[in-house]
Write an enzyme that holds these catalytic residues in place. Structure first.
Site, PDB file in Angstrom:
ATOM      1  N   GLY A  55     -43.888  54.219-103.596  1.00 35.46           N
ATOM      2  CA  GLY A  55     -43.383  55.280-102.731  1.00 35.46           C
ATOM      3  C   GLY A  55     -41.884  55.370-102.882  1.00 35.46           C
ATOM      4  O   GLY A  55     -41.251  54.427-103.358  1.00 35.46           O
ATOM      5  N   CYS A  82     -45.252  48.151-106.415  1.00 32.40           N
ATOM      6  CA  CYS A  82     -43.898  48.688-106.242  1.00 32.40           C
ATOM      7  C   CYS A  82     -43.533  48.732-104.762  1.00 32.40           C
ATOM      8  O   CYS A  82     -43.449  47.704-104.125  1.00 32.40           O
ATOM      9  CB  CYS A  82     -43.793  50.044-106.915  1.00 32.40           C
ATOM     10  N   TYR A  83     -43.345  49.897-104.162  1.00 34.46           N
ATOM     11  CA  TYR A  83     -43.045  49.949-102.724  1.00 34.46           C
ATOM     12  C   TYR A  83     -44.097  49.164-101.941  1.00 34.46           C
ATOM     13  O   TYR A  83     -43.771  48.468-100.976  1.00 34.46           O
ATOM     14  CB  TYR A  83     -43.004  51.409-102.251  1.00 34.46           C
ATOM     15  N   HIS A 169     -45.665  48.824-112.323  1.00 33.75           N
ATOM     16  CA  HIS A 169     -46.800  49.738-112.130  1.00 33.75           C
ATOM     17  C   HIS A 169     -47.910  49.452-113.156  1.00 33.75           C
ATOM     18  O   HIS A 169     -47.848  49.957-114.271  1.00 33.75           O
ATOM     19  CB  HIS A 169     -46.345  51.195-112.307  1.00 33.75           C
ATOM     20  N   GLU A 171     -50.731  50.737-113.303  1.00 32.15           N
ATOM     21  CA  GLU A 171     -51.529  51.950-113.540  1.00 32.15           C
ATOM     22  C   GLU A 171     -50.948  52.853-114.612  1.00 32.15           C
ATOM     23  O   GLU A 171     -51.606  53.785-115.079  1.00 32.15           O
ATOM     24  CB  GLU A 171     -51.697  52.733-112.226  1.00 32.15           C
ATOM     25  N   SER A 223     -66.877  81.041-113.507  1.00 25.96           N
ATOM     26  CA  SER A 223     -65.827  81.622-114.356  1.00 25.96           C
ATOM     27  C   SER A 223     -66.033  81.246-115.809  1.00 25.96           C
ATOM     28  O   SER A 223     -65.395  81.805-116.699  1.00 25.96           O
ATOM     29  CB  SER A 223     -64.466  81.107-113.895  1.00 25.96           C
ATOM     30  N   GLY A 224     -66.896  80.268-116.046  1.00 22.63           N
ATOM     31  CA  GLY A 224     -67.032  79.768-117.415  1.00 22.63           C
ATOM     32  C   GLY A 224     -66.091  78.602-117.675  1.00 22.63           C
ATOM     33  O   GLY A 224     -66.164  77.943-118.695  1.00 22.63           O
ATOM     34  N   GLY A 225     -65.177  78.332-116.724  1.00 21.12           N
ATOM     35  CA  GLY A 225     -64.304  77.157-116.835  1.00 21.12           C
ATOM     36  C   GLY A 225     -65.116  75.895-116.568  1.00 21.12           C
ATOM     37  O   GLY A 225     -66.259  75.965-116.109  1.00 21.12           O
ATOM     38  N   VAL A 226     -64.496  74.744-116.837  1.00 21.77           N
ATOM     39  CA  VAL A 226     -65.230  73.481-116.745  1.00 21.77           C
ATOM     40  C   VAL A 226     -65.768  73.242-115.325  1.00 21.77           C
ATOM     41  O   VAL A 226     -66.947  72.939-115.141  1.00 21.77           O
ATOM     42  CB  VAL A 226     -64.317  72.297-117.150  1.00 21.77           C
ATOM     43  N   ASP A 227     -64.903  73.407-114.325  1.00 16.01           N
ATOM     44  CA  ASP A 227     -65.305  73.013-112.967  1.00 16.01           C
ATOM     45  C   ASP A 227     -66.435  73.884-112.428  1.00 16.01           C
ATOM     46  O   ASP A 227     -67.435  73.368-111.920  1.00 16.01           O
ATOM     47  CB  ASP A 227     -64.104  73.060-112.012  1.00 16.01           C
ATOM     48  N   SER A 228     -66.276  75.197-112.540  1.00 13.22           N
ATOM     49  CA  SER A 228     -67.339  76.031-111.959  1.00 13.22           C
ATOM     50  C   SER A 228     -68.622  75.892-112.772  1.00 13.22           C
ATOM     51  O   SER A 228     -69.725  75.968-112.225  1.00 13.22           O
ATOM     52  CB  SER A 228     -66.911  77.498-111.821  1.00 13.22           C
ATOM     53  N   SER A 229     -68.513  75.650-114.072  1.00 14.52           N
ATOM     54  CA  SER A 229     -69.724  75.481-114.887  1.00 14.52           C
ATOM     55  C   SER A 229     -70.486  74.223-114.484  1.00 14.52           C
ATOM     56  O   SER A 229     -71.708  74.239-114.332  1.00 14.52           O
ATOM     57  CB  SER A 229     -69.378  75.375-116.379  1.00 14.52           C
ATOM     58  N   LYS A 369     -60.756  65.257-113.059  1.00 19.49           N
ATOM     59  CA  LYS A 369     -61.121  66.192-114.129  1.00 19.49           C
ATOM     60  C   LYS A 369     -61.913  65.511-115.256  1.00 19.49           C
ATOM     61  O   LYS A 369     -62.912  66.041-115.740  1.00 19.49           O
ATOM     62  CB  LYS A 369     -59.840  66.816-114.702  1.00 19.49           C
TER      63      LYS A 369
END
Ligand code: XMP
Length: 513
Positions: A55, A82-83, A169, A171, A223-229, A369
């Protein structure tokens, strides 16, 4: 059945999502929550471990985010980063001090690899530091397990109380053995079994949707995008014909994209759902005629999209559920109370207002994603579809400078297909995050054969970005650029120049409008 869970308690660090993703890469489910959640809420979640994020604050500032010390007495392992490490030291009576200069970037540390947290890493290894304050004296019961040249406490722990901390970090990919450290925490220290697998998520999600929707009907704007598909396919697997997908082809899609979407979701595709394709290109072009201001174009496209969708929804009648492809980064609220990086204009907003429905279903709201892509593969979506680069809702409307016309759309579609095809074919170490062709509004004099031309300049753009807030131009080998230039000039009528956009973001944006 609930997954075992690691709670990422967010103190405003920029890497909060990255921590959760690293944990999930170890097949352990992680959720990010702001540090404002209560101890009772934490108890109710029954986390197997807790990670305090970094942070921007200093623990001694009054306004800095703190937490009830009782969290360290729950008997649940805690890793402070870290923080988060300074906070742990501060809460337990250690001493945190401000260094005269910040330590930022890749740093070598020397680690005690007999620590359960640092077990299996090299004793001299590189880590990523980003701090001004540091722990000068560790709390009673703690031992120092790593240090760097300038940082006396790069890692500390009290194994009896199962409390661990790193100033660096783990990560961040620049921490060479960070994945190993996270894996040690979740497996050796928290005793996780690793039950977060995308295939079981998919199966469970389908069961949950079945139970929730029952015989109800759902509507999905595809929409044909990844998420809505992926959201649509999950729904269809659960409720089949009770799902209707409306796909609005606004005439601003990439070359052949409308047909590709129809091939997957339409009657000849693999899924048993009601698919409605609305070919609305002419409507959009006529609304866009004569409009040159980018924000006006966006508004027109967004509004027209809603109108078309609304008309279809009316025909379908009342539905019980509206499906949205919301994903986890849109859901996470930062620990400092600001909402995560959501650009409202980026999503086609307002749909819920115009549809008569009872409830929203967001089957992907807990996925990152990359997990959405894996879920897509798992349920059999074609690789080309799940591997898609981001494509904006307003489509080529934000890749054509000046007025949008059917002719300009054709030019940018053709040029874009050539550019993407050549980049995909090229032997690149890593594909750019986003790469596409856009159309500048510039026409200039050229010569082709014995004739003078006065044609458009196509712009090629290739960028890498991690957060979409900033982006760097990505180098495309000169031969690939040359091939694209030759092919675009020869194959796309109306173009006599090809340019490559070198601009980073800022000062540019990723799109070209
Ligand atoms: P900019 O151009 O703002 O783009 O640098 C950042 C990222 O957002 C995408 N983008 C959009 N995505 N609807 C979307 O769904 C939009 O209106 C939109 N505008 C930009 C862009 O492709 C890039 O990935």
């Amino acid at each position: 059945m609930k997954n075992e869970m690691i709670l990422v308690l967010d103190f405003g660090g920029q890497y909060n999502q990255l921590i959760a993703r690293c944990v999930r890469e170890c097949n352990v489910y992680a959720e990010v929550h702001p540090y404002t959640i209560t101890l009772d809420e934490i108890r109710a979640m029954e986390p197997k471990g807790i990670i305090f994020t970094g942070g921007p604050n200093s623990v001694y500032e009054e306004s800095s985010p703190h937490y009830d010390k009782a969290i360290l007495e729950l008997g649940i392992p805690v890793l402070g980063i870290c923080y988060g490490s300074q906070l742990m030291a501060y809460m337990l009576g250690g001493k945190v001090t401000t260094a005269p200069v910040s330590e930022y970037g890749r740093t070598g540390i020397t680690a005690d690899t007999s620590s359960r947290l640092l077990h299996g890493i090299e004793s001299d290894t590189d880590v990523w530091m980003s701090h001004t304050d540091y722990i000068e004296r560790v709390p009673d019961g703690f031992v120092i397990t790593a240090h760097s040249k300038v940082c006396p406490v790069a890692a500390m722990e009290d194994p009896n109380r199962r409390l661990y901390a790193t100033q660096f970090h783990p990560e961040v990919t620049h921490t060479r053995e960070g994945r190993k450290i996270i894996s040690n925490f979740v497996y050796t220290i928290c005793n996780c079994a690793g039950d977060w697998k995308i295939d079981s998520f998919v199966d469970r999600q389908i069961e949950m949707i079945k139970e929730k929707v029952g015989d109800g009907r759902a509507l999905c704007a595809l929409s044909g995008g990844v998420d809505s598909s992926v959201a649509a396919v999950l729904m269809s697997k659960a409720i089949g014909r009770n799902l209707t997908c409306v796909f609005v082809d606004h005439g601003l899609l990439r070359k052949d994209e409308g047909d590709q979407v129809e091939a997957v979701f339409g009657p000849s595709g693999n899924y048993d759902l009601n698919f409605i394709r609305v070919n609305a290109a002419d409507r959009f072009y006529s609304k866009l005629a004569g409009v040159t201001e980018p924000e006006d174009k966006r508004k027109i496209i967004g509004e027209e999209f809603i109108r078309v969708f609304e008309e279809q929804a009316k025909k379908i009648g009342a539905v019980d559920f509206l499906v949205q492809g919301t994903i986890y980064p849109d859901v996470i609220e930062s620990g400092l109370g600001k909402s995560a990086v959501i650009k409202s204009h980026h999503n086609v907003g307002g749909l819920p207002d115009c549809v008569d429905f009872k409830e929203i279903i967001e089957p992907l709201r807990m996925l990152f994603k990359d997990e959405v892509r894996r879920a897509g593969k798992q349920i059999g979506l074609p690789t080309a579809l799940v591997g898609r680069q981001p494509f904006p809702g307003p489509g080529l409307g934000v890749r054509i400078v000046g007025e949008v016309t059917a002719e300009k759309v054709r030019i940018v579609q053709e040029a874009d297909a050539i550019f993407r095809g050549e980049v995909d074919k090229a032997d690149l170490k890593q594909r750019p995050g986003q790469y596409f062709a856009a159309l500048s509004n510039m026409r200039s004099v050229g010569v082709m054969g014995d004739f003078r031309t006065y044609d458009y300049a196509v712009v090629l753009r290739a960028v890498n970005t991690t957060d979409f807030m900033t982006a760097e131009c990505c180098e495309i080998p000169f031969e690939v650029q040359q091939t694209c230039m030759r092919r675009i000039i020869n194959e796309v009528k109306g173009v006599n120049r090809v340019m490559f956009d070198l601009t980073s973001k800022p000062p540019g944006t990723i799109e070209y409008e």
